[in-house]
Scaffold this motif. Structure first.
Motif, PDB file in Angstrom:
ATOM      1  N   ASN A  94       0.921  -1.094  -0.034  1.00 12.31           N
ATOM      2  CA  ASN A  94       0.138  -0.061   0.133  1.00 12.31           C
ATOM      3  C   ASN A  94       0.875   1.191  -0.097  1.00 12.31           C
ATOM      4  O   ASN A  94       1.556   1.372   0.960  1.00 12.31           O
ATOM      5  CB  ASN A  94      -0.709   0.114   1.254  1.00 12.31           C
ATOM      6  N   LEU A  95       0.979   2.090  -1.116  1.00 16.56           N
ATOM      7  CA  LEU A  95       1.717   3.218  -1.113  1.00 16.56           C
ATOM      8  C   LEU A  95       1.076   4.449  -1.266  1.00 16.56           C
ATOM      9  O   LEU A  95      -0.280   4.678  -1.856  1.00 16.56           O
ATOM     10  CB  LEU A  95       2.410   3.214  -2.537  1.00 16.56           C
ATOM     11  N   CYS A  96       1.347   5.509  -0.277  1.00 12.87           N
ATOM     12  CA  CYS A  96       0.667   6.662  -0.195  1.00 12.87           C
ATOM     13  C   CYS A  96       1.820   7.804  -0.495  1.00 12.87           C
ATOM     14  O   CYS A  96       2.776   7.858   0.038  1.00 12.87           O
ATOM     15  CB  CYS A  96      -0.027   7.023   1.035  1.00 12.87           C
ATOM     16  N   GLN A  97       1.318   8.812  -1.585  1.00  9.06           N
ATOM     17  CA  GLN A  97       2.373   9.684  -2.067  1.00  9.06           C
ATOM     18  C   GLN A  97       2.707  10.769  -0.669  1.00  9.06           C
ATOM     19  O   GLN A  97       1.620  11.432  -0.270  1.00  9.06           O
ATOM     20  CB  GLN A  97       1.881  10.392  -3.132  1.00  9.06           C
ATOM     21  N   ILE A  98       3.950  10.867  -0.505  1.00  6.26           N
ATOM     22  CA  ILE A  98       3.983  11.912   0.591  1.00  6.26           C
ATOM     23  C   ILE A  98       4.398  13.419  -0.032  1.00  6.26           C
ATOM     24  O   ILE A  98       4.037  14.338   0.462  1.00  6.26           O
ATOM     25  CB  ILE A  98       5.459  11.473   1.611  1.00  6.26           C
ATOM     26  N   SER A  99       5.118  12.994  -1.051  1.00  6.34           N
ATOM     27  CA  SER A  99       5.869  14.447  -1.727  1.00  6.34           C
ATOM     28  C   SER A  99       6.058  13.937  -3.175  1.00  6.34           C
ATOM     29  O   SER A  99       6.222  12.961  -3.773  1.00  6.34           O
ATOM     30  CB  SER A  99       7.257  14.993  -1.262  1.00  6.34           C
ATOM     31  N   GLY A 100       5.650  14.956  -4.108  1.00  8.96           N
ATOM     32  CA  GLY A 100       5.798  14.755  -5.760  1.00  8.96           C
ATOM     33  C   GLY A 100       6.630  15.505  -6.222  1.00  8.96           C
ATOM     34  O   GLY A 100       7.294  15.578  -7.380  1.00  8.96           O
TER      35      GLY A 100
END
Length: 126
Positions: free
Chosen positions: A120-126
């Protein structure tokens, strides 16, 4: 359920992308080793054989990767830098195996995951 995530719980939680996402089977010439389903908010990747998953050019802020193989690693290929992601790795029974951060950069990213587990991946910074 004390941290465990049953198949039905996973299905219920992510039915939005499973039923209503854009369905993208990959590599028909290789008997479809992976499929993707996508909504604006979520990308679900199902991996069924040894293959490299080429990520879409733009990514939603939430990615689920189901490793439906007996291998202990999944391989992602990106054509752009997608920043830093919070990663939770789960066993085949849904138990949390580990938490960390991962960068998805241009090129190949290898993620260790239990056979038949999911990430399960959730973006922190892009």
């Amino acid at each position: 359920m004390s941290g465990r995530h049953t198949d039905l719980a996973f299905w219920r939680e992510h039915r939005d992308v499973i039923f209503h996402g854009e369905f993208m089977p990959l590599e028909p010439q290789n008997s479809f080793p992976a499929v993707l389903a996508r909504t604006d908010e979520k990308l679900l990747v199902g991996i069924f054989a040894k293959t490299v998953i080429r990520l879409p050019e733009t990514l939603p802020a939430h990615i689920l990767i189901v490793n439906a193989t007996c291998m202990g690693q999944v391989v992602l290929q990106a054509d752009a830098d997608h920043g830093t992601w919070s990663m939770k790795v789960h066993s085949c029974t849904g138990e949390l195996a580990r938490e960390s951060e991962v960068k998805i950069s241009t090129g190949v990213t290898c993620l260790d995951t239990p056979p038949s587990g999911y990430i399960n991946l959730c973006q922190i910074s892009g």
